[in-house]
Design a protein around this motif. Structure first.
Motif, PDB file in Angstrom:
ATOM      1  N   ILE A  97      -6.423  -1.147   2.503  1.00 39.26           N
ATOM      2  CA  ILE A  97      -6.155  -2.551   2.825  1.00 39.26           C
ATOM      3  C   ILE A  97      -7.482  -3.154   3.238  1.00 39.26           C
ATOM      4  O   ILE A  97      -8.122  -2.690   4.178  1.00 39.26           O
ATOM      5  CB  ILE A  97      -5.122  -2.694   3.962  1.00 39.26           C
TER       6      ILE A  97
ATOM      7  N   TRP B 197       0.862   4.304  -2.969  1.00 38.97           N
ATOM      8  CA  TRP B 197       0.380   5.661  -2.722  1.00 38.97           C
ATOM      9  C   TRP B 197       0.968   6.681  -3.687  1.00 38.97           C
ATOM     10  O   TRP B 197       0.225   7.508  -4.229  1.00 38.97           O
ATOM     11  CB  TRP B 197       0.628   6.084  -1.277  1.00 38.97           C
TER      12      TRP B 197
ATOM     13  N   VAL C 236      -5.715   4.264  -1.692  1.00 42.28           N
ATOM     14  CA  VAL C 236      -5.196   2.914  -1.501  1.00 42.28           C
ATOM     15  C   VAL C 236      -5.727   2.428  -0.161  1.00 42.28           C
ATOM     16  O   VAL C 236      -5.599   3.126   0.841  1.00 42.28           O
ATOM     17  CB  VAL C 236      -3.649   2.898  -1.501  1.00 42.28           C
TER      18      VAL C 236
ATOM     19  N   VAL D 144      -4.775  -5.507  -0.948  1.00 40.84           N
ATOM     20  CA  VAL D 144      -4.649  -4.077  -1.188  1.00 40.84           C
ATOM     21  C   VAL D 144      -5.527  -3.690  -2.373  1.00 40.84           C
ATOM     22  O   VAL D 144      -5.548  -4.368  -3.391  1.00 40.84           O
ATOM     23  CB  VAL D 144      -3.179  -3.704  -1.461  1.00 40.84           C
TER      24      VAL D 144
ATOM     25  N   ALA E 298       0.831  -1.204   0.000  1.00 36.96           N
ATOM     26  CA  ALA E 298       0.000   0.000   0.000  1.00 36.96           C
ATOM     27  C   ALA E 298       0.866   1.255   0.000  1.00 36.96           C
ATOM     28  O   ALA E 298       0.590   2.210  -0.726  1.00 36.96           O
ATOM     29  CB  ALA E 298      -0.940  -0.005   1.204  1.00 36.96           C
TER      30      ALA E 298
ATOM     31  N   ARG F 238      -7.921   2.842   5.076  1.00 32.96           N
ATOM     32  CA  ARG F 238      -6.850   3.590   4.434  1.00 32.96           C
ATOM     33  C   ARG F 238      -5.648   3.587   5.338  1.00 32.96           C
ATOM     34  O   ARG F 238      -5.701   4.107   6.444  1.00 32.96           O
ATOM     35  CB  ARG F 238      -7.287   5.036   4.154  1.00 32.96           C
TER      36      ARG F 238
END
Length: 97
Positions: free
Chosen positions: A35, A21, A33, A40, A17, A95
């Motif tokens: 999780i 970005w 982005v 991801v 992640a 996030r």
């Protein structure tokens, strides 16, 4: 299905992640982005616009609080996220940055 995530797996997803970005920041529009339970995710998001609005409101409230509540030691804030890899539940997206 809710459940705790293996800290090593979460650390790997967090690393991916973080690498994504800068790419998401360069895309046209507001990309985020996250999780999630399945890994991801990079997706279009209104988050940046909402954060800007929330920041403006926080500034306005913080300017007023000393006048409206002089006896209280309080500040407005827009909901900072706190994460701890051993306590992460992945039944929804989040996030990381």
């Amino acid at each position: 299905m809710a459940g705790s995530v293996d800290p090593e797996a979460y650390a790997r997803m967090r690393k991916v992640a973080e690498e994504l970005w800068p790419v998401a920041e360069q895309l046209q529009g507001a990309w985020a982005v996250e999780i999630g339970a399945n890994g991801v995710i990079v997706m279009m998001s209104p988050v940046k616009r909402h954060e800007e609005i929330a920041t403006r409101i926080v500034r306005q409230l913080n300017a007023q609080l000393p006048l409206t509540h002089p006896d209280l030691d309080v500040v407005a804030q827009s909901g900072a996220e706190v994460e701890h890899a051993t306590e992460v539940e992945c039944d929804g997206a989040r996030r990381p940055v």
